[in-house]
Write a protein that holds these residues in place. Structure first.
Motif, PDB file in Angstrom:
ATOM      1  N   ILE A   1      68.751  55.228  50.244  1.00  0.00           N
ATOM      2  CA  ILE A   1      68.189  56.330  51.034  1.00  0.00           C
ATOM      3  C   ILE A   1      66.671  56.227  50.944  1.00  0.00           C
ATOM      4  N   ALA A   2      66.066  55.655  51.974  1.00  0.00           N
ATOM      5  CA  ALA A   2      64.612  55.465  51.989  1.00  0.00           C
ATOM      6  C   ALA A   2      64.000  56.545  52.876  1.00  0.00           C
ATOM      7  N   ALA A   3      63.510  57.598  52.254  1.00  0.00           N
ATOM      8  CA  ALA A   3      62.968  58.731  53.013  1.00  0.00           C
ATOM      9  C   ALA A   3      61.874  59.408  52.192  1.00  0.00           C
ATOM     10  N   LYS A   4      61.126  60.269  52.862  1.00  0.00           N
ATOM     11  CA  LYS A   4      59.973  60.891  52.198  1.00  0.00           C
ATOM     12  C   LYS A   4      60.322  62.137  51.408  1.00  0.00           C
ATOM     13  N   THR A   5      61.365  62.869  51.832  1.00  0.00           N
ATOM     14  CA  THR A   5      61.598  64.202  51.281  1.00  0.00           C
ATOM     15  C   THR A   5      62.283  64.155  49.920  1.00  0.00           C
TER      16      THR A   5
ATOM     17  N   SER B   1      54.866  50.692  49.460  1.00  0.00           N
ATOM     18  CA  SER B   1      56.014  51.578  49.270  1.00  0.00           C
ATOM     19  C   SER B   1      57.304  50.911  49.735  1.00  0.00           C
ATOM     20  N   VAL B   2      57.260  50.241  50.872  1.00  0.00           N
ATOM     21  CA  VAL B   2      58.446  49.571  51.416  1.00  0.00           C
ATOM     22  C   VAL B   2      58.841  48.382  50.549  1.00  0.00           C
ATOM     23  N   VAL B   3      57.857  47.581  50.147  1.00  0.00           N
ATOM     24  CA  VAL B   3      58.141  46.409  49.301  1.00  0.00           C
ATOM     25  C   VAL B   3      58.789  46.849  47.992  1.00  0.00           C
ATOM     26  N   ALA B   4      58.254  47.910  47.399  1.00  0.00           N
ATOM     27  CA  ALA B   4      58.800  48.412  46.133  1.00  0.00           C
ATOM     28  C   ALA B   4      60.223  48.917  46.313  1.00  0.00           C
ATOM     29  N   ALA B   5      60.473  49.629  47.409  1.00  0.00           N
ATOM     30  CA  ALA B   5      61.809  50.169  47.666  1.00  0.00           C
ATOM     31  C   ALA B   5      62.825  49.041  47.861  1.00  0.00           C
ATOM     32  N   MET B   6      62.443  48.024  48.595  1.00  0.00           N
ATOM     33  CA  MET B   6      63.357  46.886  48.827  1.00  0.00           C
ATOM     34  C   MET B   6      63.663  46.175  47.497  1.00  0.00           C
ATOM     35  N   GLN B   7      62.640  46.015  46.670  1.00  0.00           N
ATOM     36  CA  GLN B   7      62.840  45.355  45.373  1.00  0.00           C
ATOM     37  C   GLN B   7      63.795  46.146  44.490  1.00  0.00           C
ATOM     38  N   GLN B   8      63.621  47.478  44.484  1.00  0.00           N
ATOM     39  CA  GLN B   8      64.513  48.330  43.692  1.00  0.00           C
ATOM     40  C   GLN B   8      65.945  48.262  44.223  1.00  0.00           C
ATOM     41  N   ALA B   9      66.078  48.195  45.534  1.00  0.00           N
ATOM     42  CA  ALA B   9      67.405  48.105  46.148  1.00  0.00           C
ATOM     43  C   ALA B   9      68.111  46.820  45.712  1.00  0.00           C
ATOM     44  N   VAL B  10      67.380  45.725  45.733  1.00  0.00           N
ATOM     45  CA  VAL B  10      67.962  44.428  45.363  1.00  0.00           C
ATOM     46  C   VAL B  10      68.294  44.394  43.870  1.00  0.00           C
ATOM     47  N   GLU B  11      67.423  44.983  43.059  1.00  0.00           N
ATOM     48  CA  GLU B  11      67.702  45.052  41.615  1.00  0.00           C
ATOM     49  C   GLU B  11      68.950  45.879  41.332  1.00  0.00           C
ATOM     50  N   GLU B  12      69.147  46.943  42.093  1.00  0.00           N
ATOM     51  CA  GLU B  12      70.274  47.848  41.881  1.00  0.00           C
ATOM     52  C   GLU B  12      71.589  47.272  42.407  1.00  0.00           C
TER      53      GLU B  12
ATOM     54  N   ILE C   1      66.291  63.382  49.489  1.00  0.00           N
ATOM     55  CA  ILE C   1      66.938  62.109  49.148  1.00  0.00           C
ATOM     56  C   ILE C   1      68.012  62.329  48.082  1.00  0.00           C
ATOM     57  N   TYR C   2      67.835  63.362  47.254  1.00  0.00           N
ATOM     58  CA  TYR C   2      68.791  63.615  46.166  1.00  0.00           C
ATOM     59  C   TYR C   2      70.030  64.358  46.663  1.00  0.00           C
ATOM     60  N   SER C   3      69.843  65.320  47.571  1.00  0.00           N
ATOM     61  CA  SER C   3      71.016  65.999  48.139  1.00  0.00           C
ATOM     62  C   SER C   3      71.816  65.025  48.998  1.00  0.00           C
ATOM     63  N   ALA C   4      71.112  64.127  49.692  1.00  0.00           N
ATOM     64  CA  ALA C   4      71.791  63.102  50.484  1.00  0.00           C
ATOM     65  C   ALA C   4      72.596  62.175  49.592  1.00  0.00           C
ATOM     66  N   ALA C   5      72.016  61.793  48.460  1.00  0.00           N
ATOM     67  CA  ALA C   5      72.712  60.911  47.517  1.00  0.00           C
ATOM     68  C   ALA C   5      74.009  61.556  47.030  1.00  0.00           C
ATOM     69  N   ALA C   6      73.954  62.845  46.750  1.00  0.00           N
ATOM     70  CA  ALA C   6      75.155  63.553  46.284  1.00  0.00           C
ATOM     71  C   ALA C   6      76.242  63.539  47.355  1.00  0.00           C
TER      72      ALA C   6
ATOM     73  N   GLY D   1      80.760  56.439  48.406  1.00  0.00           N
ATOM     74  CA  GLY D   1      79.837  55.320  48.266  1.00  0.00           C
ATOM     75  C   GLY D   1      78.984  55.416  47.017  1.00  0.00           C
ATOM     76  N   ARG D   2      78.124  54.434  46.858  1.00  0.00           N
ATOM     77  CA  ARG D   2      77.095  54.472  45.813  1.00  0.00           C
ATOM     78  C   ARG D   2      75.758  54.709  46.484  1.00  0.00           C
ATOM     79  N   ALA D   3      74.890  55.463  45.817  1.00  0.00           N
ATOM     80  CA  ALA D   3      73.630  55.856  46.449  1.00  0.00           C
ATOM     81  C   ALA D   3      72.440  55.571  45.544  1.00  0.00           C
ATOM     82  N   LEU D   4      71.359  55.140  46.167  1.00  0.00           N
ATOM     83  CA  LEU D   4      70.086  54.941  45.475  1.00  0.00           C
ATOM     84  C   LEU D   4      69.011  55.688  46.258  1.00  0.00           C
ATOM     85  N   PRO D   5      68.630  56.898  45.796  1.00  0.00           N
ATOM     86  CA  PRO D   5      67.591  57.657  46.505  1.00  0.00           C
ATOM     87  C   PRO D   5      66.197  57.149  46.133  1.00  0.00           C
ATOM     88  N   LEU D   6      65.426  56.739  47.133  1.00  0.00           N
ATOM     89  CA  LEU D   6      64.082  56.206  46.884  1.00  0.00           C
ATOM     90  C   LEU D   6      63.083  56.895  47.811  1.00  0.00           C
ATOM     91  N   GLN D   7      62.156  57.630  47.207  1.00  0.00           N
ATOM     92  CA  GLN D   7      61.112  58.249  48.022  1.00  0.00           C
ATOM     93  C   GLN D   7      60.224  57.136  48.574  1.00  0.00           C
TER      94      GLN D   7
END
Length: 276
Positions: A34-38, A75-86, A49-54, A61-67
């Motif tokens: 979940i790549a969003a600002k809120t 911000s995008v590069v970091a989010a993609m890296q975290q997604a791949v790590e997860e 992003i946290y209510s969406a994850a729930a 499913g499995r969820a990874l909320p990332l502001q």
């Protein structure tokens, strides 16, 4: 083909259409980024992003909320890296996040112009560019990678521009990404398509626009089900399309759309923009 075990990176997935797409994929057991600002609750715009994850976890499913600010490269590069790590990789990118201002030229402040181009055009391009190496690896592993842009069919008719030139240019910028990237990524076996609704969709963002009768809209789930059909299709052959939700559903034998109406039994809907 289903989305079990696939990882979807969805921008703007904290609410509305993005969240509906996420929850439909979660039913198959997909991993959702979940790549969003809120990140904090806003009384005017429900959903974080946290209510969406729930909700995604509850759907299976499995969820990874990332502001994430998709206008910002770091911000995008970091989010993609975290997604791949997860989750070990990314198979599907849904460029859903969008900014809107239906204002004529004199009333469109450049701050608003920059926001629409920053989110819609730059954000879509940046997320696609950053995700590309992961999508290529997904293709090499035979995992059927897709990019889905929530943007309209391209048209050069004046009436789709006049009245809101800046917004139209920004949305068409997303669609131009579809057109170009479908051709560019085809040798890799990555499908790139656009999806757009025929009618207005009842979202929190739409409700902030004065004068819109939500009762004459359809629910986000119609786009979620249509997106699912795209994302489970063969990426090597389903690419470069500008799908309209009800037409795509009809092609798959789904013609009774009443369950998608905000008010069941509604016959006349508010048409969305850009569909002739």
């Amino acid at each position: 083909m289903n989305l079990n075990g696939k990882t979807l990176f969805i921008t703007g997935a904290s609410r509305g259409i993005g969240l509906a797409i996420a929850k439909r994929a979660a039913k198959d057991g997909a991993n959702i980024v979940i790549a969003a600002k809120t990140a904090e609750t806003n009384p005017k715009l429900p959903g974080t992003i946290y209510s969406a994850a729930a909700e995604i976890v509850e759907a299976g499913g499995r969820a990874l909320p990332l502001q994430t600010d998709i206008r910002d490269e770091a911000s995008v590069v970091a989010a993609m890296q975290q997604a791949v790590e997860e989750f070990g990789g990314i198979d599907i990118l849904v460029n859903n996040a969008s900014a809107i201002s239906l204002t004529p030229t004199p009333a469109t402040q450049m701050k608003r112009f920059d926001l629409m181009f920053g989110v819609n055009v730059r954000g879509t391009y940046l997320c696609t560019q950053t995700c590309l190496p992961h999508l290529i690896r997904s293709a090499q592993a035979g995992r059927n990678p897709h990019v889905l842009n929530m943007s309209p069919p391209l048209s050069m008719k004046t009436h789709w521009f006049q009245g809101h030139v800046a917004y139209t240019m920004a949305k068409y910028g997303m669609s131009e990404c579809t057109l170009g990237h479908a051709g560019e990524f085809k040798p890799h076996g990555i499908g790139v398509n656009s999806l757009w609704p025929r009618t207005a969709i009842a979202t929190a963002a739409l409700q902030m626009i004065p004068g819109v009768d939500i009762n004459k809209c359809r629910k986000p789930e119609i786009l979620a089900d249509a997106a699912y059909l795209v994302l489970t299709s063969d990426a090597k052959t389903t690419t470069g399309n500008f799908f309209i939700d009800d037409t795509l559903l009809a092609q798959h034998g789904i013609t009774d759309l009443d369950s998608y109406s905000v008010v069941p039994g509604t016959k006349e809907f508010i048409p969305d923009f850009f569909v002739d």
